[in-house]
Scaffold this active site. Sequence first.
Site, PDB file in Angstrom:
ATOM      1  N   HIS A 124      46.308  43.317  39.190  1.00 14.25           N
ATOM      2  CA  HIS A 124      44.804  42.953  39.056  1.00 14.25           C
ATOM      3  C   HIS A 124      44.325  42.590  40.198  1.00 14.25           C
ATOM      4  O   HIS A 124      42.748  42.294  40.257  1.00 14.25           O
ATOM      5  CB  HIS A 124      44.823  41.876  38.059  1.00 14.25           C
ATOM      6  CG  HIS A 124      45.125  40.546  38.530  1.00 14.25           C
ATOM      7  ND1 HIS A 124      46.384  40.204  38.785  1.00 14.25           N
ATOM      8  CD2 HIS A 124      44.511  39.601  39.101  1.00 14.25           C
ATOM      9  CE1 HIS A 124      46.695  38.957  39.246  1.00 14.25           C
ATOM     10  NE2 HIS A 124      45.209  38.582  39.597  1.00 14.25           N
TER      11      HIS A 124
HETATM   12  C1  UD1 Z   1      40.384  36.119  38.955  1.00 17.19           C
HETATM   13  C2  UD1 Z   1      40.871  35.389  40.408  1.00 17.19           C
HETATM   14  C3  UD1 Z   1      42.027  35.695  40.911  1.00 17.19           C
HETATM   15  C4  UD1 Z   1      43.160  35.443  39.895  1.00 17.19           C
HETATM   16  C5  UD1 Z   1      42.859  36.053  38.445  1.00 17.19           C
HETATM   17  C6  UD1 Z   1      43.824  35.707  37.476  1.00 17.19           C
HETATM   18  C7  UD1 Z   1      38.945  35.240  41.886  1.00 17.19           C
HETATM   19  C8  UD1 Z   1      37.938  35.510  42.905  1.00 17.19           C
HETATM   20  N1  UD1 Z   1      39.895  35.826  41.466  1.00 17.19           N
HETATM   21  O1  UD1 Z   1      40.383  37.423  39.320  1.00 17.19           O
HETATM   22  O2  UD1 Z   1      42.420  35.019  41.903  1.00 17.19           O
HETATM   23  O3  UD1 Z   1      44.535  35.793  40.393  1.00 17.19           O
HETATM   24  O4  UD1 Z   1      41.619  35.617  38.053  1.00 17.19           O
HETATM   25  O5  UD1 Z   1      43.895  36.376  36.438  1.00 17.19           O
HETATM   26  O6  UD1 Z   1      38.369  34.043  41.320  1.00 17.19           O
HETATM   27  N2  UD1 Z   1      37.204  39.714  32.493  1.00 17.19           N
HETATM   28  C9  UD1 Z   1      37.175  40.202  31.204  1.00 17.19           C
HETATM   29  N3  UD1 Z   1      37.631  38.733  30.492  1.00 17.19           N
HETATM   30  C10 UD1 Z   1      38.001  37.647  31.098  1.00 17.19           C
HETATM   31  C11 UD1 Z   1      37.784  37.416  32.463  1.00 17.19           C
HETATM   32  C12 UD1 Z   1      37.560  38.690  32.843  1.00 17.19           C
HETATM   33  O7  UD1 Z   1      36.868  40.972  30.546  1.00 17.19           O
HETATM   34  O8  UD1 Z   1      38.328  36.790  30.100  1.00 17.19           O
HETATM   35  C13 UD1 Z   1      37.101  41.118  33.323  1.00 17.19           C
HETATM   36  C14 UD1 Z   1      35.211  41.089  33.343  1.00 17.19           C
HETATM   37  O9  UD1 Z   1      35.003  42.491  33.670  1.00 17.19           O
HETATM   38  C15 UD1 Z   1      35.196  40.351  34.949  1.00 17.19           C
HETATM   39  C16 UD1 Z   1      36.446  40.987  35.667  1.00 17.19           C
HETATM   40  O10 UD1 Z   1      37.365  40.846  34.588  1.00 17.19           O
HETATM   41  O11 UD1 Z   1      33.899  40.708  35.516  1.00 17.19           O
HETATM   42  C17 UD1 Z   1      37.156  40.035  36.852  1.00 17.19           C
HETATM   43  O12 UD1 Z   1      37.004  38.939  36.294  1.00 17.19           O
HETATM   44  P1  UD1 Z   1      36.976  37.745  37.520  1.00 17.19           P
HETATM   45  O13 UD1 Z   1      37.194  36.155  36.823  1.00 17.19           O
HETATM   46  O14 UD1 Z   1      35.886  37.811  38.251  1.00 17.19           O
HETATM   47  O15 UD1 Z   1      38.308  37.754  38.460  1.00 17.19           O
HETATM   48  P2  UD1 Z   1      39.752  38.035  37.988  1.00 17.19           P
HETATM   49  O16 UD1 Z   1      40.012  39.840  38.498  1.00 17.19           O
HETATM   50  O17 UD1 Z   1      40.030  38.001  36.630  1.00 17.19           O
HETATM   51  N1  UDP Z   2      50.605  35.595  32.620  1.00 16.93           N
HETATM   52  C1  UDP Z   2      50.610  35.662  31.231  1.00 16.93           C
HETATM   53  N2  UDP Z   2      50.368  36.522  30.239  1.00 16.93           N
HETATM   54  C2  UDP Z   2      50.319  37.706  31.168  1.00 16.93           C
HETATM   55  C3  UDP Z   2      50.214  37.831  32.245  1.00 16.93           C
HETATM   56  C4  UDP Z   2      50.731  36.748  33.303  1.00 16.93           C
HETATM   57  O1  UDP Z   2      50.719  34.403  30.940  1.00 16.93           O
HETATM   58  O2  UDP Z   2      50.016  38.909  30.414  1.00 16.93           O
HETATM   59  C5  UDP Z   2      50.919  34.352  33.440  1.00 16.93           C
HETATM   60  C6  UDP Z   2      52.110  34.414  34.270  1.00 16.93           C
HETATM   61  O3  UDP Z   2      53.220  33.952  33.851  1.00 16.93           O
HETATM   62  C7  UDP Z   2      51.532  33.553  35.523  1.00 16.93           C
HETATM   63  C8  UDP Z   2      50.055  33.673  35.360  1.00 16.93           C
HETATM   64  O4  UDP Z   2      49.898  34.183  34.233  1.00 16.93           O
HETATM   65  O5  UDP Z   2      51.748  32.141  35.248  1.00 16.93           O
HETATM   66  C9  UDP Z   2      49.655  34.561  36.595  1.00 16.93           C
HETATM   67  O6  UDP Z   2      48.408  34.736  36.268  1.00 16.93           O
HETATM   68  P1  UDP Z   2      47.804  36.150  37.013  1.00 16.93           P
HETATM   69  O7  UDP Z   2      48.813  36.970  37.696  1.00 16.93           O
HETATM   70  O8  UDP Z   2      46.454  36.766  36.426  1.00 16.93           O
HETATM   71  O9  UDP Z   2      47.016  35.340  38.306  1.00 16.93           O
HETATM   72  P2  UDP Z   2      47.677  34.897  39.917  1.00 16.93           P
HETATM   73  O10 UDP Z   2      48.652  34.133  39.690  1.00 16.93           O
HETATM   74  O11 UDP Z   2      48.000  36.440  40.643  1.00 16.93           O
HETATM   75  O12 UDP Z   2      46.527  34.247  40.676  1.00 16.93           O
END
Ligand code: UD1
Ligand code: UDP
Length: 364
Positions: free
Chosen positions: A204
């Site tokens: 992601h």
């Molecule tokens: C964010 C964090 C990343 C983290 C990740 C965990 C930043 C810069 N990035 O990335 O470090 O690893 O969360 O998963 O803060 N969206 C949905 N539903 C949700 C959330 C997001 O549909 O509940 C979609 C939306 O289109 C949104 C996109 O995902 O615009 C990106 O979401 P965003 O929270 O900006 O960043 P992540 O890629 O989730």
């Molecule tokens: N995780 C979860 N469900 C999923 C994928 C990840 O519970 O479908 C948990 C995973 O065990 C870890 C955390 O989410 O604790 C990691 O989140 P993510 O990879 O989105 O973010 P990052 O760690 O890269 O910031």
Amino acid sequence: MSIAVVVGTRPEIIKMAPVVKELEKRGVEFIFIHSGQHYDYEMSQVFMEELGLPRPHESFKLDNSNPASQMGEMMIKLEKVLEKYRRPRVMLIQGDTNTMLAAGLTALKLGTRIGHVEAGLRSFDWRMPEEHNRRMIDHVSHYLFAPTDIAKKNLLEEHVWGEIFVTGNTVIDAVDIYFDKIREVEDKVLSQVKFKEYVLVTFHRAENVDDPHVLRDFVRILGRSPLPVVYPIHPRTRKRLQEYGLWSQVEEIPHIQIIPPQGYFEFLALMKNCRVIMTDSGGLQEEATHPKIRKPVLVLRTSTERPEAVIYGFARVVGINPVVVLAELEKILNESLKLPEQSPFGDGKAAIRIVDIVVSRLET
Ligand code: UD1
Ligand code: UDP
């Protein structure tokens, strides 16, 4: 109120849970705030419920989705809340998301001290928004809770202003605390997996999935994987695959099972039972080293801010070139691996150490 705890995304909710539990256990009062950055049930609420966290005193519904405006909105909302609760002495934040930078800057402006859980991680990869965020957060924090000695060294080299403590990573505490729950859901989860043996994949990171070339290479890797793939898909990646016209290609791969983002227990059950993990996640590189999980990880990136996982032999940073990744995957499947029995990310007592320090500093 003396302490505020802020979360906003999936990994923060999970990694802050042990700290929240420890505060509750000691009867330390705190206000719990959810920024609303992650808003889907399966990206947020499911974790609050499974991990038994209190209902946030304040949670925001954000109107903006672009990073800068979203952060601005979070800061405006957070400032009001912090004023309402008479500027808590300390705010605890975790990791490197936009929520955390917004919270850190707001606290700084209001004179609230910042305790940064998981301080000092560095990928030295300036393409990553997380690298921008974590560097800025570390430089405005009063208390830096570094998970490892390497993280502490990074902070010392940058001459950060606050006090540094090596505590371990709270994600190791989380796996310890909730391991019995993982066992409870394991049979059910596995009965829904179509394959006996599988690679668990997550993907992601913005610098990966927002680039159509990288995303196409990722789809090639999935298509040619020698072992079936179980893939809980992040909403950002689903959106990009659809946008770049790659979604149907992924769906047509016969040996892939795409599933929605999983709850924590369900996900760890999948992790515990897979052959190997391919991911660009940060947290997975840590959880894979837990003594009760112990899985090899191919990191689908060109850098990692978790070098400890590589040093201990759990993780290999393999990039995203399909030829290289598939060769590494073949190699790992044919090796008899001997992974260490100990995690480099701590002993499961990080939250106790963090709360000890925070409580002691409230008196100063
Ligand atoms: C964010 C964090 C990343 C983290 C990740 C965990 C930043 C810069 N990035 O990335 O470090 O690893 O969360 O998963 O803060 N969206 C949905 N539903 C949700 C959330 C997001 O549909 O509940 C979609 C939306 O289109 C949104 C996109 O995902 O615009 C990106 O979401 P965003 O929270 O900006 O960043 P992540 O890629 O989730
Ligand atoms: N995780 C979860 N469900 C999923 C994928 C990840 O519970 O479908 C948990 C995973 O065990 C870890 C955390 O989410 O604790 C990691 O989140 P993510 O990879 O989105 O973010 P990052 O760690 O890269 O910031």
